[in-house]
Enzyme design. Structure first.
Site, PDB file in Angstrom:
ATOM      1  N   HIS A 147     -43.134  70.611   1.281  1.00  0.00           N
ATOM      2  CA  HIS A 147     -41.678  70.515   1.439  1.00  0.00           C
ATOM      3  C   HIS A 147     -41.108  71.823   2.007  1.00  0.00           C
ATOM      4  O   HIS A 147     -40.237  71.797   2.886  1.00  0.00           O
ATOM      5  CB  HIS A 147     -41.024  70.199   0.092  1.00  0.00           C
ATOM      6  CG  HIS A 147     -41.549  68.955  -0.555  1.00  0.00           C
ATOM      7  ND1 HIS A 147     -41.267  67.695  -0.086  1.00  0.00           N
ATOM      8  CD2 HIS A 147     -42.356  68.784  -1.639  1.00  0.00           C
ATOM      9  CE1 HIS A 147     -41.863  66.783  -0.852  1.00  0.00           C
ATOM     10  NE2 HIS A 147     -42.533  67.427  -1.798  1.00  0.00           N
ATOM     11  N   ASN A 186     -28.391  90.565  -9.052  1.00  0.00           N
ATOM     12  CA  ASN A 186     -29.749  90.061  -8.860  1.00  0.00           C
ATOM     13  C   ASN A 186     -30.123  90.015  -7.385  1.00  0.00           C
ATOM     14  O   ASN A 186     -31.273  90.277  -7.001  1.00  0.00           O
ATOM     15  CB  ASN A 186     -29.880  88.664  -9.469  1.00  0.00           C
ATOM     16  CG  ASN A 186     -31.303  88.147  -9.408  1.00  0.00           C
ATOM     17  OD1 ASN A 186     -32.179  88.626 -10.119  1.00  0.00           O
ATOM     18  ND2 ASN A 186     -31.537  87.160  -8.550  1.00  0.00           N
ATOM     19  N   ARG A 245     -31.283  93.360  -6.258  1.00  0.00           N
ATOM     20  CA  ARG A 245     -32.595  93.707  -6.803  1.00  0.00           C
ATOM     21  C   ARG A 245     -33.729  92.982  -6.106  1.00  0.00           C
ATOM     22  O   ARG A 245     -34.855  93.486  -6.068  1.00  0.00           O
ATOM     23  CB  ARG A 245     -32.650  93.386  -8.302  1.00  0.00           C
ATOM     24  CG  ARG A 245     -31.851  94.308  -9.186  1.00  0.00           C
ATOM     25  CD  ARG A 245     -32.289  94.155 -10.648  1.00  0.00           C
ATOM     26  NE  ARG A 245     -32.083  92.796 -11.128  1.00  0.00           N
ATOM     27  CZ  ARG A 245     -31.012  92.395 -11.788  1.00  0.00           C
ATOM     28  NH1 ARG A 245     -30.017  93.240 -12.019  1.00  0.00           N
ATOM     29  NH2 ARG A 245     -30.909  91.149 -12.215  1.00  0.00           N
ATOM     30  N   HIS A 288     -35.236  98.901  -3.005  1.00  0.00           N
ATOM     31  CA  HIS A 288     -34.645  98.932  -4.337  1.00  0.00           C
ATOM     32  C   HIS A 288     -35.456  99.796  -5.288  1.00  0.00           C
ATOM     33  O   HIS A 288     -34.882 100.547  -6.101  1.00  0.00           O
ATOM     34  CB  HIS A 288     -34.522  97.518  -4.899  1.00  0.00           C
ATOM     35  CG  HIS A 288     -34.000  97.488  -6.313  1.00  0.00           C
ATOM     36  ND1 HIS A 288     -34.832  97.524  -7.403  1.00  0.00           N
ATOM     37  CD2 HIS A 288     -32.741  97.458  -6.805  1.00  0.00           C
ATOM     38  CE1 HIS A 288     -34.107  97.501  -8.518  1.00  0.00           C
ATOM     39  NE2 HIS A 288     -32.838  97.462  -8.174  1.00  0.00           N
ATOM     40  N   TYR A 320     -31.065 106.355  -8.966  1.00  0.00           N
ATOM     41  CA  TYR A 320     -30.406 105.929 -10.203  1.00  0.00           C
ATOM     42  C   TYR A 320     -31.002 106.616 -11.434  1.00  0.00           C
ATOM     43  O   TYR A 320     -30.288 107.246 -12.222  1.00  0.00           O
ATOM     44  CB  TYR A 320     -30.524 104.414 -10.337  1.00  0.00           C
ATOM     45  CG  TYR A 320     -29.916 103.841 -11.593  1.00  0.00           C
ATOM     46  CD1 TYR A 320     -28.541 103.697 -11.725  1.00  0.00           C
ATOM     47  CD2 TYR A 320     -30.722 103.437 -12.656  1.00  0.00           C
ATOM     48  CE1 TYR A 320     -27.980 103.164 -12.876  1.00  0.00           C
ATOM     49  CE2 TYR A 320     -30.177 102.901 -13.808  1.00  0.00           C
ATOM     50  CZ  TYR A 320     -28.813 102.777 -13.918  1.00  0.00           C
ATOM     51  OH  TYR A 320     -28.263 102.252 -15.056  1.00  0.00           O
ATOM     52  N   SER A 329     -26.491 104.250  -0.367  1.00  0.00           N
ATOM     53  CA  SER A 329     -27.034 103.131   0.401  1.00  0.00           C
ATOM     54  C   SER A 329     -26.085 102.711   1.514  1.00  0.00           C
ATOM     55  O   SER A 329     -26.501 102.485   2.660  1.00  0.00           O
ATOM     56  CB  SER A 329     -27.308 101.947  -0.531  1.00  0.00           C
ATOM     57  OG  SER A 329     -27.827 100.848   0.172  1.00  0.00           O
ATOM     58  N   HIS A 379     -26.817 102.986   5.597  1.00  0.00           N
ATOM     59  CA  HIS A 379     -26.699 101.813   6.465  1.00  0.00           C
ATOM     60  C   HIS A 379     -25.699 102.060   7.592  1.00  0.00           C
ATOM     61  O   HIS A 379     -25.950 101.709   8.752  1.00  0.00           O
ATOM     62  CB  HIS A 379     -26.263 100.596   5.645  1.00  0.00           C
ATOM     63  CG  HIS A 379     -27.374  99.944   4.879  1.00  0.00           C
ATOM     64  ND1 HIS A 379     -27.843 100.432   3.694  1.00  0.00           N
ATOM     65  CD2 HIS A 379     -28.111  98.831   5.145  1.00  0.00           C
ATOM     66  CE1 HIS A 379     -28.821  99.652   3.241  1.00  0.00           C
ATOM     67  NE2 HIS A 379     -29.002  98.670   4.103  1.00  0.00           N
TER      68      HIS A 379
END
Length: 477
Positions: free
Chosen positions: A83, A342, A345, A352, A360, A383, A387
């Protein structure tokens, strides 16, 4: 017989003791699993003091960081399902439709088949300059960080280090956009690699000197060279390795990268260039801007998928296979995300991990755990700035659309659409906002690109480089 009888008497006590320890082990696993699942922020919380003490007793220091294990990429597993493979075939069929559309339109307009790829030739121009610049950057990354670290580790004296001038090369030689992307992204990648190498090895040297544990642990140059090519930004002396190289798999992945490149070419030729070339010459009005944004959603989302598939899946897997690098978790199931926390991440696990361990977590180590919000804000800012720096150099103009979206909407959605939001409706909300964001980015950057082509300035000042040209180009025309 007497020994057997004594053994039978001791058996209940022994089984009770084993069952007790096994129950404690299972409960510990369940508790750790629940702790991992309860993470509700962009970055999971660092270990507590009790956890750190327990880690020391288990001989697993907290600074060990990311653990690499042998595992396949998620899409490689999903493509074994018929599928999911059909969806891949649908994208191939769409590429065939784009090719047929382009060939038929060119045949009607020109009376012959036109097989030129002028856009690709333009954006990837001056490749010899790109290769020479990359070779200089790579050589500097090999010689400077490794050489200075080795000298420092052996003599315990500090040293200064050089700056790679790849940004100057892209501007001085007026490299085309794609060639600039190659140079600048490689610059960012090598800087992150060098930082990881120094960050991981300096504590080892300091610990060795403090404990007087023999010779200073300096990695071999071969280990550093392997890390520079490995598809990870976290340095380790050794990684899990596969026993063999599947060269057919490597060829397939590079062929898919090439196919994705032509896919992007036809998206720009059929869906982007005709729209933006005409809209940039029209008088500005709100209705035209709204239509431009919504008409840009489809090509913007297709380009997003292509970037993910070509780079995060095909390119990284190809290099991982050639280097027998066994940990292929370069991304997770970001498409199932119900929150932006999420999504951040799981979209790009490679980047990350670097941000989590070196931005961090080091921020919290330096300032304390009570500054978690400030740590997350600093990571977002770094970040977004990187970019935007890449886009500024590659496009040749300052138009901080991505930075504003990242810092404003990205931060807000990260806290509003957090991990507590579950259910299909939040996945729909996440995809809707992602679609709109891609439309805004493609529309505004494309309008600015064409505005600078149609309305050039003879003697631009510094402010002219900062002010968006698309805001005033219509008035000048």
């Amino acid at each position: 017989m007497q020994l057997i009888a004594e053994a039978e008497q001791l058996k209940p006590a022994f089984m009770k003791e084993v069952d007790s320890h096994f129950t404690e082990f299972v409960n510990s696993l369940v508790a750790k699993s629940a702790l991992l699942d309860s993470s509700s922020s962009l970055f999971p919380d660092p270990c507590s003091e009790k956890d750190l003490h327990k880690a020391k007793t288990l001989r697993a220091p907290p600074e060990h960081g990311k653990i690499f294990t042998a595992r396949r990429s998620l899409l490689d597993e999903l493509f074994e399902v018929s599928h999911i493979r059909t969806i891949y075939h649908m994208f191939i069929a769409l590429l065939i439709v784009f090719i047929l559309s382009t060939l038929l339109v060119d045949f009607i307009d020109e009376g012959r088949l036109v097989l030129g790829f002028d856009l690709l030739v333009f954006v990837f121009g001056k490749l010899p300059v790109v290769f020479c610049t990359w070779l200089c950057m790579f050589s500097a990354t090999v010689v400077v960080p490794y050489g200075l670290f080795s000298q420092w580790a052996q003599s315990y004296s500090s040293s200064s280090h050089r700056v790679i001038l790849s940004t100057y090369v892209t501007i001085a030689y007026a490299l085309p956009p794609a060639s600039r992307f190659i140079v600048i992204l490689e610059q960012v990648r090598l800087v992150m690699k060098a930082h990881s190498f120094v960050r991981e090895n300096v504590p080892k040297v300091l610990s060795s000197v403090k404990e007087k544990a023999g010779p200073v642990p300096i990695p071999r140059i071969t280990q550093y060279l392997y890390f520079l090519f490995a598809p990870t930004l976290i340095y380790r002396d050794n990684y899990p390795r596969n026993p063999t190289i599947r060269w057919g798999y490597v060829a397939t992945k590079f062929a898919q990268v090439l196919g994705s490149l032509f896919y992007a070419y036809y998206i720009f030729v059929r869906l982007c260039i005709p729209q933006f070339r005409n809209s940039s010459q029209e008088t500005f009005h709100l209705r035209g801007l709204v239509l431009c944004i919504f008409n840009s959603i489809l090509p913007g989302v297709l380009i997003l998928f292509l970037v993910f598939f070509a780079f995060l899946h095909c390119w990284l897997n190809a290099f991982a296979e050639m280097l027998r690098f066994a940990d292929r978790m370069f991304y997770k199931d970001w498409w199932n995300s119900t929150s932006y926390a999420n999504y951040y991440r799981t979209w790009n696990v490679v980047v990350h991990d670097w941000l989590y361990y070196y931005a961090y977590r080091d921020f919290l180590w330096f300032f304390g755990k009570k500054f978690r919000a400030a740590a997350m804000l600093s990571v977002f800012t770094v970040s977004a700035a990187v970019h935007e720096y890449v886009l500024i150099i590659c496009f040749g103009f300052f138009y901080p659309v991505l930075f504003c979206l990242f810092m404003c909407f990205g931060m807000v959605f990260n806290f509003i659409l957090n991990d507590r939001r579950k259910g299909p409706i939040w996945n729909v909300v996440m995809w809707t906002s992602l679609f709109l964001g891609q439309g805004v980015i493609l529309c505004l950057y494309s309008q600015e690109w064409y505005a600078r082509q149609y309305c050039p300035l003879e003697n631009p000042t510094f402010l002219d480089y900062l002010k968006p040209r698309s805001w005033s180009c219509h008035t000048q025309m």
